[in-house]
Design an enzyme around this catalytic site. Structure first.
Site, short mmCIF file in Angstrom:
data_model
loop_
_atom_site.label_atom_id
_atom_site.label_comp_id
_atom_site.label_asym_id
_atom_site.label_seq_id
_atom_site.Cartn_x
_atom_site.Cartn_y
_atom_site.Cartn_z
N ASP A 77 -4.76 -4.85 -9.18
CA ASP A 77 -3.95 -3.74 -9.74
C ASP A 77 -3.60 -4.04 -11.19
O ASP A 77 -3.68 -3.17 -12.06
CB ASP A 77 -2.63 -3.59 -8.98
CG ASP A 77 -2.85 -3.33 -7.51
OD1 ASP A 77 -3.93 -2.82 -7.18
OD2 ASP A 77 -1.95 -3.64 -6.71
N GLU A 99 0.82 -1.21 0.00
CA GLU A 99 0.00 0.00 0.00
C GLU A 99 0.86 1.26 0.00
O GLU A 99 0.54 2.23 -0.69
CB GLU A 99 -0.95 0.02 1.21
CG GLU A 99 -1.94 -1.14 1.28
CD GLU A 99 -2.71 -1.36 -0.01
OE1 GLU A 99 -2.88 -0.41 -0.79
OE2 GLU A 99 -3.11 -2.50 -0.26
#
Ligand code: ADP
Length: 669
Positions: free
Chosen positions: A537, A461
């Site tokens: 992603d 993250e």
């Protein structure tokens, strides 16, 4: 709400069939039982030689001859003796005796006790004569017995069945047809007054404007027909799910103060061919009786699909559609009947539906823009108590892409949240929590991640966040968290848009791809291995890269060539390739190249800022959730950047609490 024809719920039908089945079985058992009782109690068959013995022993009082049987009646004496001999050891014989005695009592001694097959025997008459038995050649009423048997076995059950069936048919037809077939029993709702007005529908000003005219026409049809203007028969509301199409239709009825009929397109079509068509007929019949009124058909694509016979077609749907077209052509608009239909797949509708004179108006009900979202939030916040911290504008800015139903849901979630925390009023914090719940699901408190996993997720993250901060053309980071959510995210980064955007530049899209791959780049850099956490992603980055090449003309190789077109604009926006196989392979190569360059860029950026990466990740592991401000503070410290001035501080404050829907899809795990 007046639920008109719901009496014929499928359960009722099932129950109906069940009752008929049970009745039939009961009748059959009764008849069989009665018949066997009858048979069992009548004369018993004996062999011919036994009969001759009885005659010789003078046990026979009377004999009657039919064409194929000889019926034997014993003398009283012989009968009593036989009864004593056969001990009453079974229920059957008891019944037989009782029946025999009863029969004897009723008919004197004349009912036969036995019968035997008729055998051609010349000596019989003489033997009978000798024994003194009476004999006659008449048939013992076999005709009437035959009729009786026929009546009991055939006529009676059929009559009973017919009676039960007709009773059911009558009962069901009161509620909409035999077994619900034929009538529009399917979820049709009728509201005398919807109570909804255009004021309850926020945003969607263009749609409301178009519909205002329709309202006027329902109010005063004479005004239009007076000068010979043809009134619209129907309007098609087109837009993504949850944008308020049903609400708009109800508002039209509410404004015009006319009844509102609504049912779903899928409710017409059933297994049986012809049912849908008859339902359409029935619907229009009912609507005529209530005119002026609005008929709203939701999901009209369920019946209005192009009649494509290439793949065999669907008879039932086509018949239903044909009936709908015929009804729409047939009705007289001066009666004040208006058909509104909603769909989110206008491209698959049959062109016949859209031609003038049918659904000749198409009203687009699209996703709301910033102003629309603010208005929708205001409408729904009207009845909810809110404190002064609430800034609906900030929520609207954070929820780009959300539709009316999402926003209504968020306000409600926030109110529930406030109650859960024992508060009387809703605060901005509740609202943001609600936004997060709607976007990424609830916090999954019971999931315990191992230490190593928490480290990986943190680095992942922070990788996204750091790449965001290090690039231009990105939206500022609002929040980083490694608290897992119920919708599958193990952690995520939220970014704040500064204003609503309708366009993206090529640079912004490229930066987006680098940000999306930042998580994976951090994993590889720090752990020298990669995890499954980047699936989302990768999907997002690939999608962006592909769209840039095939739809936005942003690649050097293909230039402005349109290689993909969008299908289902109002649903998932799926794209279809418009090129040959060889070009498709080349596109894949271009996408691959673009992703490789972006990944290399992400890795480079993170490698150059390894210290910041480590420090922020360590802080995140400890705190689990950090704000954009905390993130930027460490970032600046490590980089030796000055603290922002007053103005900059103000700006961050102003943005505080704004999140966007995009990062959830982009930031994956
Ligand atoms: P659709 O028919 O387009 O799928 P609905 O009309 O059923 O959407 O909308 C669902 C709910 O969302 C409505 O009952 C209402 O509470 C809310 N909603 C949607 N759009 C709006 C809007 N423009 N203004 C106010 N509320 C809205």
């Amino acid at each position: 709400m007046d639920n008109q024809n719901n009496k014929n719920h499928p359960n009722n039908n099932r129950q109906g069939w069940g009752i008929i089945l049970v009745t039939t079985l009961l009748v059959t058992f009764m008849v069989m039982g009665f018949y066997s009782l009858m048979r069992g109690s009548g004369p018993e068959e004996i062999s011919y030689d036994k009969f001759l013995d009885m005659v010789d022993d003078k046990k026979v009082a009377e004999v009657s001859l039919s064409s194929n049987r000889i019926y034997i009646t014993l003398t009283d004496e012989a009968r009593t003796k036989e009864a004593q001999e056969s001990a009453p050891d079974s229920m059957d014989s008891v019944i037989n005796q009782i029946w025999g005695q009863a029969a004897a009592g009723e008919n004197g001694d004349s009912s036969p006790d036995y019968y035997t097959a008729y055998v051609s025997d010349d000596t019989l008459v003489e033997r009978l004569y000798k024994s003194g038995a009476e004999f006659k050649g008449e048939v013992p009423d076999t005709m009437s017995q035959m009729f009786f048997e026929l009546f009991v076995t055939l006529v009676l059950p059929i009559a009973l069945m017919a009676l039960v069936l007709s009773w059911f048919i009558r009962k069901m037809s009161k509620g909409g047809g035999m077994m619900g077939v034929g009538k529009s029993n399917a979820k049709m709702y009728m509201e005398k007054e919807t109570g909804v007005t255009f004021q309850d529908v926020a945003g969607e000003d263009e749609a409301k404007e178009s519909l205002q005219e329709v309202v006027d026409f329902l109010h005063n049809p004479g005004k239009y027909s007076g000068i010979g203007a043809k009134l619209p028969k129907g309007a098609l509301l087109v837009g993504p799910p949850g944008t308020g199409k049903t609400l708009l239709a109800k508002a039209v009825a509410g404004e015009a103060k006319v009844p509102f009929f609504s049912l779903s397109g899928s409710a017409f079509v059933e297994m049986y061919v012809g049912v849908g068509a008859s339902r359409v007929r029935d619907l229009f019949k009912q609507a005529y009786q209530q005119a002026p009124c609005i008929v709203f058909i939701d999901e009209i694509d369920a019946i209005g699909k192009t009649r494509d016979t290439a793949l065999g077609g669907n008879d039932e749907r086509e018949q239903t559609l044909n009936q709908l077209l015929a009804e729409m052509d047939g009705f007289d608009t001066n009666k004040g009947l208006l058909i509104l239909a909603a769909t989110n797949r206008p491209e698959i509708l049959d062109p016949a539906l859209l031609r003038p004179g049918r659904f000749d108006r198409r009203i687009i009900v699209d996703k709301p823009d910033l102003k629309g979202r603010i208005d929708i939030l205001k409408v729904h916040a009207k009845d909810v108590r809110m404190d002064e911290s609430v800034d609906l504008e900030a929520i609207a800015l954070a929820t780009s892409g959300a539709v009316g139903s999402d926003l209504a849901n968020m306000i409600n979630e926030a109110a529930i949240n406030a109650v859960k925390h024992g508060r009387q009023v809703v605060s901005q914090k509740d609202l943001f929590e609600a936004v997060e719940v709607v976007l990424v699901g609830k916090e999954k408190k019971d999931r315990i991640m191992s230490k190593e996993e928490r480290r990986i997720v943190s680095y992942h993250e922070v990788g996204h966040a750091l790449v965001t901060a290090l690039q231009k053309n990105t939206e500022p980071v609002q929040k980083i968290t490694i608290v897992p959510r119920t919708m599958g995210a193990l952690g995520y980064v939220m970014q704040t848009p500064e204003e609503e955007k309708f366009l993206n530049t090529k640079k912004e899209l490229e930066a987006m791809i680098v940000v999306a791959l930042g998580g994976r780049a951090a994993e590889e850099l720090v752990f020298d291995t990669v995890t499954t956490g980047a699936a989302n992603d990768i999907e997002q980055a690939t999608k962006t890269a592909r769209t840039m090449i095939t739809q936005y003309g942003m690649s050097e190789k293909f230039g402005l060539m349109g290689l993909e077109s969008i299908q289902n604009k109002y649903l998932d926006g799926r794209a279809v390739l418009n090129c040959g196989d060889a070009t498709a392979a080349e596109i894949d190569e271009e996408v691959m190249k673009m992703l490789k360059t972006a990944y290399a860029e992400a890795k480079k950026l993170l490698a150059e800022n390894r210290e910041a990466l480590d420090k922020i990740a360590a802080f995140l592991i400890e705190k689990e959730t950090i704000t954009g401000k905390e993130f930027m503070k460490i970032f600046r410290e490590v980089k030796g950047l000055p603290e922002p001035d007053e103005e900059g501080e103000e700006k961050t404050k102003e943005r505080e609490g704004r999140i966007t829907m995009k990062p959830v899809e982009e930031a994956g795990i």
